[in-house]
Design a protein around this motif. Structure first.
Motif, PDB file in Angstrom:
ATOM      1  N   ASN B  80      23.953  70.274  47.597  1.00  0.00           N
ATOM      2  CA  ASN B  80      24.167  69.060  46.804  1.00  0.00           C
ATOM      3  C   ASN B  80      22.923  68.840  45.931  1.00  0.00           C
ATOM      4  O   ASN B  80      21.818  69.231  46.339  1.00  0.00           O
ATOM      5  N   ASN B  84      21.501  63.428  42.990  1.00  0.00           N
ATOM      6  CA  ASN B  84      22.612  62.522  43.326  1.00  0.00           C
ATOM      7  C   ASN B  84      22.186  61.406  44.284  1.00  0.00           C
ATOM      8  O   ASN B  84      22.931  60.445  44.477  1.00  0.00           O
ATOM      9  N   ASN B 275      33.343  68.251  48.697  1.00  0.00           N
ATOM     10  CA  ASN B 275      33.232  67.734  47.334  1.00  0.00           C
ATOM     11  C   ASN B 275      33.524  66.238  47.265  1.00  0.00           C
ATOM     12  O   ASN B 275      32.905  65.513  46.499  1.00  0.00           O
ATOM     13  N   ASN B 279      30.605  63.582  46.034  1.00  0.00           N
ATOM     14  CA  ASN B 279      30.954  62.839  44.812  1.00  0.00           C
ATOM     15  C   ASN B 279      31.344  61.398  45.085  1.00  0.00           C
ATOM     16  O   ASN B 279      31.790  60.689  44.193  1.00  0.00           O
ATOM     17  N   ASN B 281      30.520  57.927  45.362  1.00  0.00           N
ATOM     18  CA  ASN B 281      29.422  57.016  45.032  1.00  0.00           C
ATOM     19  C   ASN B 281      29.704  55.626  45.592  1.00  0.00           C
ATOM     20  O   ASN B 281      28.970  54.722  45.454  1.00  0.00           O
TER      21      ASN B 281
END
Lengths: 143, 281
Positions: B80, B84, B275, B279, B281
């Motif tokens: 990752n 992020n 994933n 991803n 958030n």
């Protein structure tokens, strides 16, 4: 006289601190670091005996192992009137270690034959009037 | 005069002793409350087997080490992005990605990628800060020590183990088991993701064997997460992990004819879940 009073006060404070600190994360962490030696920390668990109920004499915990990995199990029980007996069972519940014959032994090193849950069992002595709240604790390390 | 002094001394002793006991009782009470909370949480999590302690899960750092020993090499771009870290807002996504970054940190460290490792170490810190677990890093001065030991894998492993210990103690003592389980879930997903991605391109029996060996810890994790199944995010995670476990069960069975097809399914399931986690958030 002043000296005597100070000495007494210090002694009482020290005794109180010792009793209290037996199951603190700080003291267990210190014992874990010392006891694991060259093994790397995997996990630990600790609770005052009172948390299990007053009359509990057999305490159990499970921990995961991976096949062919080298482990150290460390008994960190503190404050009991006698040294705590601990037994370790493999994934098939076969007894693989006991410190019954030599209670001064506080750790056991082994290589797991297969992955799964091992069990550690503590046989704790009856509660001591002088120290009503001892600590049940253990840690696991790997190489 | 002497009698008065002795009386005063006795009075001081009693006061000190009583005072200490009061404090000790209060603090023991607090410790007991925490312990009882932990015990209550533990009781939620166990069904068939009675356990006196909350069940412990393996260390994500250890799992990364097992994979590395089996031959899992570093491949750039597999992890990752540390960038992020600032994007994760909810406690759920922070907790899961704490585990993801712990695995990425271990993966880089064990493969001597220490420059990348420092980025992941900072990403882990961002996650723990966001979860109010600041004492893990603050009390131990870990980041400067990690930076100082770049290039020395043994020292970095020691520091990662210290971080793991601080985290384990803090989460258990404060009974924040949901964070512990979600973090382990993230670590489990990330290590399985890296392993399946590598196996997808080149089959390695040792890595495959270690991957299949993760089935036990996955089963344990699903059982522990079940205590939180009423929360939507947890329910979705449990469903995805259970689906992955179905594939691992099949691959661990003796029926090898269907293995190739099942392995493809496993790769897809792990990839999809991983994933969605990174991803989220």
């Amino acid at each position: 006289m002043k000296k005597l009073l100070l000495t007494i006060a210090f002694a009482i404070a020290a005794l109180s601190q010792t009793a209290y600190s037996q199951c603190s994360d700080r003291s267990i962490k210190k014992l874990t670091k010392e006891g694991l030696g060259t093994f790397i920390f995997e996990s630990a668990a600790f609770k005052p005996l009172s948390a299990f109920g007053n009359k509990k004499s057999l305490i159990e915990a499970a921990f995961s192992v991976y096949s062919q990995e080298h482990y150290r199990v460390l008994s960190l029980c503190q404050g009991f009137s006698d040294v705590v007996e601990f037994n370790i069972y493999d994934t098939d519940r076969n007894l693989i270690f006991s410190n019954k014959s030599d209670k001064s032994v506080t750790h056991y090193d082994f290589i797991a034959q297969k992955s799964g849950d091992f069990t550690i069992e503590f046989r704790v002595p009856s509660q001591d009037v002088k120290n009503p709240n001892p600590c049940v604790a253990f840690a696991i390390g790997y190489k | 005069m002497m009698i008065k002094t002795r009386f005063a001394a006795a009075a001081i002793m009693l006061t000190v002793a009583f005072g200490c006991n009061q404090k000790s009782d209060k603090e023991n009470g607090a410790a007991d409350t925490t312990a009882m909370d932990t015990l209550a949480a533990g009781n939620l999590e166990t069904d068939a087997q009675v356990q006196d302690f909350v069940q412990s899960l393996p260390s994500p750092i250890h799992i990364a080490k097992i994979f590395q020993r089996a031959g899992l090499k570093y491949i750039p771009g597999m992890t990752n992005s540390p960038g992020n870290a600032a994007k994760y807002m909810s406690p759920y996504s922070k907790s899961v990605n704490l585990g993801v970054y712990t695995t990425d940190l271990s993966y880089c460290t064990f493969n001597n990628q220490s420059q990348e490792a420092i980025s992941f170490f900072k990403a882990v810190k961002t996650m723990t800060d966001g979860l109010n677990l600041t004492s893990i890093f603050e009390g131990t001065n870990l980041v400067p020590r990690f930076e100082k030991n770049i290039g020395n894998t043994d020292s970095l492993v020691t520091l990662m183990a210290l971080m793991s210990m601080e985290s384990d103690f803090l989460l258990k003592q404060t009974a924040r088991l949901d964070i512990a389980y979600l973090s382990f879930a993230g670590a489990w997903i990330e290590s399985s993701y890296i392993a399946t991605q590598i196996l997808k391109n080149k089959r390695n029996q040792d890595i495959l064997s270690k991957l299949l060996d993760q089935n036990h810890s996955l089963g344990k994790l699903i059982t522990l997460l079940d205590a939180y199944k009423d929360k939507e995010e947890f329910a979705s995670l449990i469903a995805s992990l259970t689906d992955i476990k179905t594939s691992l069960d099949a691959l661990n069975s003796e029926n090898t004819i269907a293995h190739e097809e099942e392995f493809k399914k496993l790769v897809e399931k792990v990839e999809k879940l991983r994933n969605s986690v990174v991803n989220d958030n």
